[in-house]
Motif scaffolding. Structure first.
Motif, mmCIF file in Angstrom:
data_model
loop_
_atom_site.group_PDB
_atom_site.id
_atom_site.type_symbol
_atom_site.label_atom_id
_atom_site.label_comp_id
_atom_site.label_asym_id
_atom_site.label_seq_id
_atom_site.Cartn_x
_atom_site.Cartn_y
_atom_site.Cartn_z
ATOM 1 N N PHE A 195 32.591 -35.073 25.574
ATOM 2 C CA PHE A 195 33.255 -34.154 26.505
ATOM 3 C C PHE A 195 32.319 -33.013 26.888
ATOM 4 N N ARG A 196 31.653 -32.425 25.893
ATOM 5 C CA ARG A 196 30.716 -31.343 26.190
ATOM 6 C C ARG A 196 29.564 -31.845 27.079
ATOM 7 N N ALA A 197 29.080 -33.045 26.796
ATOM 8 C CA ALA A 197 27.990 -33.609 27.612
ATOM 9 C C ALA A 197 28.448 -33.791 29.056
ATOM 10 N N ALA A 198 29.702 -34.214 29.243
ATOM 11 C CA ALA A 198 30.240 -34.377 30.599
ATOM 12 C C ALA A 198 30.317 -33.028 31.309
ATOM 13 N N GLN A 199 30.700 -31.994 30.582
ATOM 14 C CA GLN A 199 30.725 -30.648 31.171
ATOM 15 C C GLN A 199 29.325 -30.201 31.581
ATOM 16 N N LEU A 200 28.377 -30.309 30.663
ATOM 17 C CA LEU A 200 27.026 -29.823 30.929
ATOM 18 C C LEU A 200 26.360 -30.578 32.073
ATOM 19 N N ALA A 201 26.751 -31.825 32.267
ATOM 20 C CA ALA A 201 26.157 -32.622 33.354
ATOM 21 C C ALA A 201 26.763 -32.302 34.714
ATOM 22 N N LEU A 202 27.931 -31.678 34.754
ATOM 23 C CA LEU A 202 28.674 -31.535 36.009
ATOM 24 C C LEU A 202 27.892 -30.874 37.138
ATOM 25 N N PRO A 203 27.227 -29.741 36.930
ATOM 26 C CA PRO A 203 26.559 -29.094 38.075
ATOM 27 C C PRO A 203 25.479 -29.955 38.717
ATOM 28 N N GLN A 204 24.599 -30.539 37.915
ATOM 29 C CA GLN A 204 23.442 -31.257 38.440
ATOM 30 C C GLN A 204 23.642 -32.758 38.555
ATOM 31 N N ALA A 205 24.517 -33.331 37.738
ATOM 32 C CA ALA A 205 24.640 -34.796 37.690
ATOM 33 C C ALA A 205 26.101 -35.209 37.570
ATOM 34 N N PRO A 206 26.890 -35.013 38.629
ATOM 35 C CA PRO A 206 28.322 -35.348 38.543
ATOM 36 C C PRO A 206 28.597 -36.827 38.297
ATOM 37 N N THR A 207 27.682 -37.707 38.723
ATOM 38 C CA THR A 207 27.890 -39.133 38.437
ATOM 39 C C THR A 207 27.772 -39.396 36.935
ATOM 40 N N THR A 208 26.899 -38.652 36.263
ATOM 41 C CA THR A 208 26.801 -38.772 34.803
ATOM 42 C C THR A 208 28.083 -38.282 34.151
ATOM 43 N N VAL A 265 39.807 -32.416 30.805
ATOM 44 C CA VAL A 265 39.180 -33.694 31.146
ATOM 45 C C VAL A 265 39.612 -34.122 32.551
ATOM 46 N N ALA A 266 40.903 -33.993 32.837
ATOM 47 C CA ALA A 266 41.397 -34.361 34.170
ATOM 48 C C ALA A 266 40.779 -33.466 35.244
ATOM 49 N N ALA A 267 40.683 -32.159 34.972
ATOM 50 C CA ALA A 267 40.093 -31.235 35.945
ATOM 51 C C ALA A 267 38.615 -31.510 36.148
ATOM 52 N N LEU A 268 37.936 -31.891 35.085
ATOM 53 C CA LEU A 268 36.505 -32.201 35.164
ATOM 54 C C LEU A 268 36.273 -33.415 36.058
ATOM 55 N N ARG A 269 37.123 -34.397 35.912
ATOM 56 C CA ARG A 269 36.990 -35.603 36.743
ATOM 57 C C ARG A 269 37.186 -35.265 38.225
ATOM 58 N N SER A 270 38.156 -34.415 38.516
ATOM 59 C CA SER A 270 38.387 -34.021 39.909
ATOM 60 C C SER A 270 37.201 -33.237 40.467
ATOM 61 N N ALA A 271 36.659 -32.322 39.653
ATOM 62 C CA ALA A 271 35.576 -31.455 40.120
ATOM 63 C C ALA A 271 34.305 -32.221 40.419
ATOM 64 N N ALA A 272 34.136 -33.394 39.819
ATOM 65 C CA ALA A 272 32.915 -34.181 40.041
ATOM 66 C C ALA A 272 32.759 -34.595 41.502
ATOM 67 N N ALA A 273 33.847 -34.588 42.267
ATOM 68 C CA ALA A 273 33.788 -34.989 43.676
ATOM 69 C C ALA A 273 33.438 -33.822 44.604
ATOM 70 N N TRP A 274 33.343 -32.607 44.070
ATOM 71 C CA TRP A 274 33.110 -31.433 44.900
ATOM 72 C C TRP A 274 31.623 -31.185 45.096
ATOM 73 N N ASP A 275 31.305 -30.217 45.984
ATOM 74 C CA ASP A 275 29.892 -29.908 46.193
ATOM 75 C C ASP A 275 29.378 -29.029 45.059
ATOM 76 N N TYR A 276 28.072 -28.767 45.083
ATOM 77 C CA TYR A 276 27.406 -28.115 43.958
ATOM 78 C C TYR A 276 28.020 -26.760 43.603
ATOM 79 N N ASP A 277 28.187 -25.908 44.600
ATOM 80 C CA ASP A 277 28.690 -24.564 44.328
ATOM 81 C C ASP A 277 30.110 -24.611 43.745
ATOM 82 N N ALA A 278 30.929 -25.480 44.293
ATOM 83 C CA ALA A 278 32.301 -25.599 43.792
ATOM 84 C C ALA A 278 32.310 -26.144 42.362
ATOM 85 N N ARG A 279 31.380 -27.030 42.050
ATOM 86 C CA ARG A 279 31.296 -27.544 40.673
ATOM 87 C C ARG A 279 30.921 -26.424 39.703
ATOM 88 N N LEU A 280 30.008 -25.550 40.131
ATOM 89 C CA LEU A 280 29.642 -24.419 39.275
ATOM 90 C C LEU A 280 30.866 -23.566 38.966
#
Length: 491
Positions: free
Chosen positions: A176-189, A218-233
């Motif tokens: 879960f933490r790895a998925a969070q840390l990857a979100l800004p730069q690597a949303p597919t990860t 976890v659900a919010a993280l999955r949704s945020a992966a579809a957003w642009d970079y700034d919104a993911r931050l």
């Protein structure tokens, strides 16, 4: 007299065989009962029934205090509940015993974790130095958490990559933490990690989040992966802020480019975060810089007014509010900011009028009705009349769920359990998954005298969100588990 003495002696000798049999039976039965108690406590723990497990281990401790089989899970139960000082007392007692290497490692890991949660990272590192290489994986995971607390995202990632050979619960947390840390730069990860993520089925003493909150994130993280970079931050910053990781959140908010459409919002949220964490001066300084950069954004002025009020800088609050009104008139949001200023000046009638006017102006007034209800709660002023009315008016709006939960809580507070059950009826299926729903419905059932059903829901709240205010409120109704220990009761 000699005859009487001989008779008494004869009776005593006649009873000795029976007494010996009773003592033998006790010696056989008591260990067996204790083994059954240990098995039941361990089963409760494995099934995530932490409240029942705590009660069982407290009772076992009363009978056999110096036992690692009791002390270590007892400490875990307190850690799960966020009762750090009591857990630490138990752990120090544990570490004074003769332990296996694995038990000693577990004790040092947990003692360091407890110290970290109490704001003593240097102590945590000192204790973790005693952990053997056999626990290098869990130790790296905890050091990653410490790095996040300090806002050091690169260090957090480095430690997380070293966290291998973990038990299932900690492996789930690492992913879960790895998925969070990857979100800004690597949303597919992030998405790939979430696809293989194994959900936690129970709270864990070394995982800093309750189950209900974790599954929502976890659900919010999955949704945020579809957003642009700034919104993911921004999305990840909000998650970390809600987890109690303000430095990590601020590090992300500072990465939003000044040219971004979300730059002013990031500055606003960063200032609010510093304010919430007790540094009004830093928040106001940050806002001043943001206002110089974005002079035509009234939201920044509104935030400046609210924070200035809390810092007892009423002149600044008034000037900030005037600037916001000059920019967009008496909008609903400006009226709410004005209500905050009026309330700070003890002018509650003006504040109440501002809330009422904001609701009249808003296209979808639900959010403002909820804010008005919270105003009456926080004063507190007419909680069981105006506060309830505003919460009920917000039903069916865009914030329907929030309104239903607030209306239900107020109904319980105002001894109207039937209304609490009625207003939360559409949420009833979530009672065992959402601690807020479980608390409202459990408390209402308890008030109605349905103690068995109420207890079942309130105990589930304690297990689902053991570190939350919901657990504390639930236990105000159903009581603390067993004959719960106080720190002074420990050896």
């Amino acid at each position: 007299m000699r005859h009487v003495g001989r008779n008494v002696g004869a009776h005593i000798w006649r009873w000795i065989p029976s007494l010996a049999v009773l003592l033998l039976l006790a010696a056989l039965i008591l260990p067996h009962d204790r083994a059954d108690q240990l098995r039941q406590a361990q089963l409760n723990r494995q099934q995530g029934h932490w409240r029942a497990a705590l009660g069982a281990y407290v009772d076992l401790y009363a009978a056999t205090p110096a036992d690692p089989l009791v002390l270590l899970p007892l400490a875990d139960a307190y850690l799960v509940r966020g009762e750090w000082s009591t857990a630490e007392t138990v752990l120090r007692e544990l570490l004074n015993l003769r332990l296996t290497p694995a038990e000693r490692d577990a004790g040092w890991l947990r003692l360091g974790w407890s110290r970290l949660q109490q704001g003593a990272p240097h102590d945590a590192q000192t204790f973790w130095k005693a952990v053997s290489p056999a626990e290098a994986g869990p130790l790296a995971l905890l050091q990653s958490e410490q790095a996040l607390l300090q806002g050091k995202l690169i260090s957090a990632t480095t430690y997380l990559n070293q966290a291998v050979d973990l038990p299932p619960a900690l492996r789930s947390w690492r992913d879960f933490r790895a998925a969070q840390l990857a979100l800004p730069q690597a949303p597919t990860t992030t998405l790939a990690l979430l696809d293989q993520w194994q959900p936690l089925t129970s709270a864990h003493p070394l995982v800093p989040m309750d189950l209900a909150a974790l599954h929502m994130e976890v659900a919010a993280l999955r949704s945020a992966a579809a957003w642009d970079y700034d919104a993911r931050l921004l999305a990840l910053a909000r998650q970390w802020a809600s987890e109690g990781l303000p430095q990590a959140a601020l590090t992300l908010l500072d990465q939003v480019p000044p040219s971004s459409e979300l730059a002013s919002r990031a500055a606003d949220e960063a200032a609010r975060l510093e304010w919430i964490n007790g540094d009004s001066a830093a928040a106001l300084l940050r806002l001043q810089h943001a206002i110089e950069q974005f002079p035509n954004v009234p939201a920044l002025r509104r935030t400046q007014a609210v924070i200035a009020v809390s810092a007892d800088q009423l002149d600044l609050a008034q000037s900030a509010l005037s600037a916001a009104v000059l920019a967009e008139g008496w909008s609903a949001d400006n009226l709410i900011a004005g209500a905050n200023v009026a309330a700070a000046q003890q002018d509650f009638n003006a504040a109440a009028a501002a809330y009422a006017t904001a609701i009249e102006l808003a296209e979808d007034p639900g959010e403002y009705q909820v804010q008005a209800a919270n105003f009456y709660i926080s004063v507190p002023l007419r909680v069981c009349s105006e506060a309830r009315d505003y919460a009920n008016q917000a039903l069916g709006s865009a914030v329907d769920r929030t309104a239903r939960l607030l209306a239900g809580q107020l109904a319980v507070r105002c001894n109207d359990p039937t209304a609490a059950l009625s207003v939360t009826a559409p949420l009833a299926d979530d009672a065992l998954a959402d601690p807020a729903v479980g608390y409202v419905r459990g408390a209402a059932l308890w008030q109605l005298g349905e103690h068995e059903q109420g207890y079942r829901l309130l105990a589930a709240v304690c297990d689902l969100a053991p570190r939350s205010l919901w657990r504390q409120q639930a236990e105000q109704i159903i009581g603390l588990p067993s004959s719960r220990l106080q720190p002074e009761d420990l050896q």
